[in-house]
Design a protein around this motif. Structure first.
Motif, PDB file in Angstrom:
ATOM      1  N   ASP A 112       6.223  79.121  36.227  1.00 14.23           N
ATOM      2  CA  ASP A 112       5.674  77.774  36.044  1.00 14.23           C
ATOM      3  C   ASP A 112       5.592  77.038  37.382  1.00 14.23           C
ATOM      4  N   GLU A 138       5.385  78.319  40.309  1.00 12.48           N
ATOM      5  CA  GLU A 138       4.342  78.921  41.150  1.00 12.48           C
ATOM      6  C   GLU A 138       2.982  78.293  40.823  1.00 12.48           C
ATOM      7  N   GLU A 139       2.724  78.067  39.535  1.00 13.92           N
ATOM      8  CA  GLU A 139       1.481  77.389  39.147  1.00 13.92           C
ATOM      9  C   GLU A 139       1.465  75.949  39.659  1.00 13.92           C
ATOM     10  N   LEU A 197       3.533  70.150  33.531  1.00  9.15           N
ATOM     11  CA  LEU A 197       2.199  70.681  33.787  1.00  9.15           C
ATOM     12  C   LEU A 197       1.305  70.279  32.625  1.00  9.15           C
ATOM     13  N   ARG A 235      -2.236  71.277  30.700  1.00 11.84           N
ATOM     14  CA  ARG A 235      -3.221  72.339  30.527  1.00 11.84           C
ATOM     15  C   ARG A 235      -4.345  71.833  29.639  1.00 11.84           C
ATOM     16  N   SER A 272      -6.780  76.430  31.496  1.00 10.51           N
ATOM     17  CA  SER A 272      -6.707  75.930  32.870  1.00 10.51           C
ATOM     18  C   SER A 272      -5.592  74.918  33.058  1.00 10.51           C
ATOM     19  N   ILE A 273      -4.959  74.983  34.213  1.00  6.75           N
ATOM     20  CA  ILE A 273      -3.975  73.968  34.573  1.00  6.75           C
ATOM     21  C   ILE A 273      -4.746  72.785  35.127  1.00  6.75           C
ATOM     22  N   CYS A 282      -0.300  68.041  37.322  1.00  7.01           N
ATOM     23  CA  CYS A 282       1.153  68.115  37.328  1.00  7.01           C
ATOM     24  C   CYS A 282       1.737  66.765  37.730  1.00  7.01           C
TER      25      CYS A 282
END
Length: 140
Positions: free
Chosen positions: A11, A13-14, A65, A67, A71-72, A75
């Motif tokens: 998570d 890393e995203e 996060l 979504r 797609s993200i 944040c």
């Protein structure tokens, strides 16, 4: 849209990819005021996914996060400052997701988590284009 608290390295890393995009935008804006990219990136954006995870998995912190489909979209996080006040941090919404309520939803998630803690909230500083996301939100 889905807003969720994150805590795993995958998570973060995203989230780090979003924060990297935010750092590029911020560096571009800050150049107008003579702030060197290297100082800005080192001071504000020098985190790795691992250091983000350590910082925001703390008891007095949280990270979310957003979504939209697969797609993200954005944040946001908060953590306790040195003076014991919750500070909103790392809020970013991808350009293609702006104007769709992502920032407001992320802010609402942060405020809800902060209100469940014993922290008070500092007054957020944000850009003029971000003001509409925060209008009407109640902070103590």
């Amino acid at each position: 849209m889905e807003i969720r608290t994150i805590n795993s390295l995958a998570d973060f890393e995203e989230a780090h990819a979003l924060i990297d995009a935010m750092s590029k935008w911020d560096a571009e804006q800050s150049r107008k005021f003579g702030v060197p990219d290297s100082e800005l990136i080192e001071y504000i954006y020098g985190h790795t996914p691992e250091t983000l995870m350590k910082k925001f998995n703390d008891r007095d912190a949280g990270f979310f996060l957003a979504r939209m489909g697969e797609s993200i979209a954005g944040c946001a996080g908060y953590s306790k400052s040195d003076d014991g006040i919750a500070e909103l941090q790392k809020m970013y919404v991808r350009p293609e997701a702006r104007g769709k309520g992502v920032a407001r939803s992320l802010m609402t998630a942060c405020l809800a988590a902060i209100s469940e803690s014993s922290l008070a909230l500092s007054h957020p500083f944000c850009s003029a284009e971000s003001q509409s996301a925060f209008s009407g939100l109640s902070v103590r």
